[in-house]
Write an enzyme that holds these catalytic residues in place. Structure first.
Site, PDB file in Angstrom:
ATOM      1  N   GLY A   1       8.314   6.763  -2.966  1.00 40.39           N
ATOM      2  CA  GLY A   1       9.059   6.638  -1.730  1.00 40.39           C
ATOM      3  C   GLY A   1       9.341   5.215  -1.301  1.00 40.39           C
ATOM      4  O   GLY A   1       9.741   4.362  -2.094  1.00 40.39           O
ATOM      5  N   ILE A   2       9.145   4.957  -0.011  1.00 40.35           N
ATOM      6  CA  ILE A   2       9.440   3.640   0.556  1.00 40.35           C
ATOM      7  C   ILE A   2       8.601   2.553  -0.097  1.00 40.35           C
ATOM      8  O   ILE A   2       9.081   1.458  -0.386  1.00 40.35           O
ATOM      9  CB  ILE A   2       9.199   3.670   2.079  1.00 40.35           C
ATOM     10  CG1 ILE A   2      10.264   4.544   2.763  1.00 40.35           C
ATOM     11  CG2 ILE A   2       9.196   2.265   2.666  1.00 40.35           C
ATOM     12  CD1 ILE A   2       9.982   4.836   4.224  1.00 40.35           C
ATOM     13  N   GLY A   3       7.313   2.850  -0.342  1.00 37.68           N
ATOM     14  CA  GLY A   3       6.439   1.854  -0.957  1.00 37.68           C
ATOM     15  C   GLY A   3       6.908   1.451  -2.338  1.00 37.68           C
ATOM     16  O   GLY A   3       6.975   0.263  -2.671  1.00 37.68           O
TER      17      GLY A   3
ATOM     18  N   SER B   1       7.422   3.931  12.729  1.00 32.54           N
ATOM     19  CA  SER B   1       8.334   5.070  12.620  1.00 32.54           C
ATOM     20  C   SER B   1       9.079   5.273  13.930  1.00 32.54           C
ATOM     21  O   SER B   1       8.528   5.020  15.012  1.00 32.54           O
ATOM     22  CB  SER B   1       7.556   6.351  12.291  1.00 32.54           C
ATOM     23  OG  SER B   1       8.395   7.489  12.340  1.00 32.54           O
TER      24      SER B   1
ATOM     25  N   THR C   1       0.852  -1.185   0.000  1.00 30.88           N
ATOM     26  CA  THR C   1       0.000   0.000   0.000  1.00 30.88           C
ATOM     27  C   THR C   1       0.892   1.242   0.000  1.00 30.88           C
ATOM     28  O   THR C   1       2.001   1.224   0.508  1.00 30.88           O
ATOM     29  CB  THR C   1      -0.942   0.020   1.219  1.00 30.88           C
ATOM     30  OG1 THR C   1      -0.179   0.121   2.422  1.00 30.88           O
ATOM     31  CG2 THR C   1      -1.807  -1.238   1.255  1.00 30.88           C
ATOM     32  N   GLY C   2       0.369   2.310  -0.579  1.00 30.87           N
ATOM     33  CA  GLY C   2       1.207   3.488  -0.747  1.00 30.87           C
ATOM     34  C   GLY C   2       2.406   3.174  -1.625  1.00 30.87           C
ATOM     35  O   GLY C   2       3.528   3.620  -1.362  1.00 30.87           O
ATOM     36  N   GLY C   3       2.160   2.436  -2.697  1.00 31.68           N
ATOM     37  CA  GLY C   3       3.250   1.883  -3.495  1.00 31.68           C
ATOM     38  C   GLY C   3       3.683   2.713  -4.681  1.00 31.68           C
ATOM     39  O   GLY C   3       4.498   2.243  -5.481  1.00 31.68           O
TER      40      GLY C   3
ATOM     41  N   TYR D   1       0.717  12.063  14.788  1.00 29.41           N
ATOM     42  CA  TYR D   1       1.412  11.108  13.910  1.00 29.41           C
ATOM     43  C   TYR D   1       2.147  10.066  14.745  1.00 29.41           C
ATOM     44  O   TYR D   1       2.047   8.860  14.493  1.00 29.41           O
ATOM     45  CB  TYR D   1       2.380  11.857  13.004  1.00 29.41           C
ATOM     46  CG  TYR D   1       3.235  10.965  12.135  1.00 29.41           C
ATOM     47  CD1 TYR D   1       2.720  10.397  10.969  1.00 29.41           C
ATOM     48  CD2 TYR D   1       4.556  10.691  12.480  1.00 29.41           C
ATOM     49  CE1 TYR D   1       3.498   9.577  10.178  1.00 29.41           C
ATOM     50  CE2 TYR D   1       5.341   9.879  11.687  1.00 29.41           C
ATOM     51  CZ  TYR D   1       4.816   9.323  10.542  1.00 29.41           C
ATOM     52  OH  TYR D   1       5.590   8.507   9.761  1.00 29.41           O
TER      53      TYR D   1
END
Length: 247
Positions: A17-19, A138, A12-14, A151
């Site tokens: 960035g990191i995804g 995080s 997800t969030g792919g 957050y």
């Protein structure tokens, strides 16, 4: 033959960035990766980079349960179940305790906590025995950075989820672990700190290695946790932070 040959992954969030770095890494090791995110053009670019034979994009928002259903319908149609789930998508913004609004709180917790919970819950019928689930938390969950409380609390919740879900799913051989990145050089970091350059400077100055992390370094950690190389690791939290939370 790659270590994920014939396996199916969801990130997800792919689309950035990191995804994206993780999707690239998993696909390079043989997985077919399903990517989800809210921006169709970015998803299309991600699929083009990875190669359409190894990646499928499903546009959606993890905070919307109908969008998660569409994602998993696509995975189900692929016909191989699900072997790796990287619950990476998240929202972040600054607000002190005095400044927090309902909109701010709901946006952060809606994506990071509610969205992650249902991302994993709705994957359960598809997860193959022996699958690996990795949650993206995080270092901010630990360090009390001013104006990042909502957050940080949302990421602390993910660490708690990781322990509980690891216990609940272990009888199926499903390993749940958490990765906690430090300050990583991504467009998301640029957006969050655009109006707070002093925060960015503080983040970087607190890294003992003296630099931003790279998305690929988180992707390497996720690939490790997803692989048989970490077969005796369960319910753990892996800090990938250049020593930020360790020294």
């Amino acid at each position: 033959m790659g270590q994920f040959e014939g396996k199916t992954a969801v990130v997800t969030g792919g689309s950035e960035g990191i995804g994206l770095a993780t999707a690239v890494r998993l696909a390079a090791d043989g997985a077919h990766v399903f990517l989800t995110g809210r921006r169709e053009t970015a998803l299309d670019a991600a699929v083009e980079r990875i190669g359409p034979a190894s990646a499928t994009a499903v546009r959606g928002d993890i905070a919307e349960l109908a969008d998660l259903d569409r994602l998993y319908d696509a995975v189900r149609a692929h016909g191989r179940g699900l072997d790796v789930l990287f619950a990476n998508a998240a929202a972040a913004s600054f607000a002190t305790l005095e400044e927090v609004t309902e909109e701010h709180f709901d946006g952060i917790f809606g994506a990071n906590v509610r969205g992650t919970l249902f991302t994993v819950q709705k994957a359960l019928p598809l997860l193959n025995d022996g699958a690996s689930v990795i949650l993206n938390a995080s270092v901010r969950a630990d360090d009390g950075v001013a104006a990042f409380g909502t957050y940080a609390a949302s990421k602390a919740a993910l660490r708690s989820f990781g322990r509980t879900w690891a216990n609940e799913l272990k009888d199926r051989g499903i390993r749940v672990n958490t990765v906690s990145p430090g300050t990583i050089g991504t467009s998301a970091l640029d957006r969050v700190t655009a109006g707070a350059p002093e925060a960015r400077e503080r983040f970087v100055s607190n890294v003992p290695l003296g630099r931003l992390g790279r998305p690929e370094e988180i992707a390497d950690a996720v690939a490790f946790l997803a692989s048989d190389q970490s077969s005796f690791i369960l319910g753990a939290n892996l800090y990938v932070d250049g020593g930020e939370n360790q020294l």
